[in-house]
Design a protein around this motif. Structure first.
Motif, short mmCIF file in Angstrom:
data_model
loop_
_atom_site.label_atom_id
_atom_site.label_comp_id
_atom_site.label_asym_id
_atom_site.label_seq_id
_atom_site.Cartn_x
_atom_site.Cartn_y
_atom_site.Cartn_z
N GLU A 186 2.66 -17.77 26.84
CA GLU A 186 2.87 -16.44 27.41
C GLU A 186 3.04 -16.57 28.93
OE1 GLU A 186 -0.05 -13.51 25.45
OE2 GLU A 186 -0.90 -15.51 25.11
N PRO A 187 3.68 -15.62 29.57
CA PRO A 187 3.88 -15.69 31.03
C PRO A 187 2.63 -15.26 31.80
CG PRO A 187 4.94 -13.73 30.15
CD PRO A 187 4.41 -14.48 28.97
N THR A 188 1.54 -16.00 31.59
CA THR A 188 0.28 -15.75 32.29
C THR A 188 -0.32 -17.10 32.68
OG1 THR A 188 -1.05 -15.87 30.27
CG2 THR A 188 -0.15 -13.71 30.86
N VAL A 211 8.86 -25.99 26.08
CA VAL A 211 8.10 -24.75 26.13
C VAL A 211 8.97 -23.60 25.64
CG1 VAL A 211 6.95 -23.08 27.65
CG2 VAL A 211 6.63 -25.54 28.01
N VAL A 212 8.37 -22.78 24.78
CA VAL A 212 8.99 -21.54 24.32
C VAL A 212 8.20 -20.39 24.95
CG1 VAL A 212 9.63 -20.12 22.35
CG2 VAL A 212 9.67 -22.62 22.17
N GLY A 213 8.83 -19.66 25.86
CA GLY A 213 8.16 -18.52 26.48
C GLY A 213 8.14 -17.34 25.51
N ASN A 214 6.95 -16.81 25.25
CA ASN A 214 6.84 -15.71 24.29
C ASN A 214 6.27 -14.47 24.98
OD1 ASN A 214 7.06 -14.53 21.74
ND2 ASN A 214 4.95 -15.04 21.20
N ASP A 220 11.07 -11.29 35.81
CA ASP A 220 9.89 -11.76 36.53
C ASP A 220 9.05 -12.70 35.66
OD1 ASP A 220 8.09 -11.57 38.93
OD2 ASP A 220 6.70 -10.84 37.38
N ASP A 221 8.94 -12.38 34.37
CA ASP A 221 8.21 -13.27 33.46
C ASP A 221 8.93 -14.60 33.31
OD1 ASP A 221 6.26 -11.39 33.00
OD2 ASP A 221 7.09 -10.69 31.10
#
Length: 326
Positions: A186-188, A211-214, A220-221
């Motif tokens: 996740e974008p955190t 990496v798979v961004g979910n 921005d993410d």
């Protein structure tokens, strides 16, 4: 091709692994799906209701059968009782193939219908109340590792494993068993922390990691993930009405998945397929032996009462052309 989905708990790795399994099956590829997570959610993510999911046979419950079958006529293994999760194959061992029928699949795999395709699903089984305080969950995933050690898979054949969450994957050598590892983030800051751990641990073993961004909601993410993981960011996945319907138990046909998310799945498959040319069966076998000897020294020899190093066949390399014992 062997593919792992990893990530922190709640990252969406089970959802994404189930989408990838559906995508492969929709394209006509043979697929073995394996749930090696402590939380057994892959079955429901593939459309099983909770009652059917709880009735799936647990790999750990059939470990004696698995060991006895894989042992075959290997003269270096005195009995199935001396096999541990890292026991490597050798001359005379029986090997598993994606497209075949065998006693292991008969006992431990169940067909799951996905629209017009069928995949085989295998699960470790849940961590039960009887295990609390006396068992390590990785003792259950040992059956998955043993099967992967004996699996001979070729181009356009797929074994997709939903791994346990976080860095717990490194409690065994199973993290080296894959052609491609997709880390769902996740974008955190918490989302990318598991990536940093995985990248550090995997570096010395040549693990192919993307990496798979979910749960990405905007540019921005994407920028955040790119800043944190660099070129390892392969694709991103955003909101999906199809997934929301699936989570409610009412999935439409897979062909109605959003076009953007479908393109992301196509990129995942293209990345996996491209890794075929980088396959190194000799390194794969060396790493198998490395972790087997490590386990033998740390606990295996004492537990079995034999020198497990003697199980290693120095002249054997697992290959697509390897011969299965009669």
């Amino acid at each position: 091709m062997k593919i792992a989905f990893v990530g922190k708990g709640g990252s969406g790795k089970t959802t994404l692994s189930s989408l990838f399994i559906r995508h492969l099956a929709a394209g006509g590829a043979p697929v073995i799906a394996m749930d090696a997570d402590i939380n057994q959610h892959l079955g429901p993510a593939l459309g099983l209701d909770e009652a059917d999911a709880t009735r799936l046979p647990a790999l750990g419950a059939h470990l004696p059968l698995i060991k006895d079958y894989l042992r075959g006529s290997n003269p270096r293994i005195a009995s199935a009782d001396t096999m541990i999760k890292t026991t490597p194959p050798g001359e005379g061992s029986r090997l598993l193939r994606v497209r075949e029928d065998n006693p292991v699949y008969d006992a431990c795999a169940r067909p799951v219908e996905l629209d017009d395709a069928t995949v085989r699903l295998m699960v470790t089984g849940p961590f039960t109340e009887a295990d609390l305080g006396v068992a390590c969950y990785h003792s259950k995933t040992g059956a998955v590792e043993l099967c992967l050690n004996h699996l001979v898979d070729g181009r356009d054949e797929y074994a997709v494993v939903d791994m346990t969450a976080g860095s717990d994957s490194f409690a065994s050598g199973m993290f080296t068993r894959f052609d491609m590892t997709f880390l769902v983030a996740e974008p955190t800051r918490k989302g990318v922390s598991v990536y940093r751990q995985y990248k550090e641990y995997a570096r010395d073993f040549g693990v192919d990691l993307k990496v798979v961004g979910n749960k990405v909601q905007g540019q921005d993410d994407i920028d955040f993930l790119r800043e944190q993981v660099g070129e390892d960011l392969l694709v991103t996945v955003g909101h999906s009405d199809w997934v929301r319907a699936m989570e409610k138990g009412r999935p439409p046909r897979f062909e109605h998945l959003e076009e953007a998310n479908r393109r992301s799945l196509e990129t995942l498959r293209a990345t996996v397929d491209a890794s075929y040319e980088r396959r190194d069966w000799e390194r794969y076998t060396r790493q198998m032996v490395h972790f087997h000897l490590k386990n033998a020294r740390s606990w295996g020899n004492e537990r079995t009462g034999v020198d497990l190093a003697a199980q290693v066949d120095p002249g054997f390399v697992l290959r697509e052309q390897a011969v299965t014992a009669a």
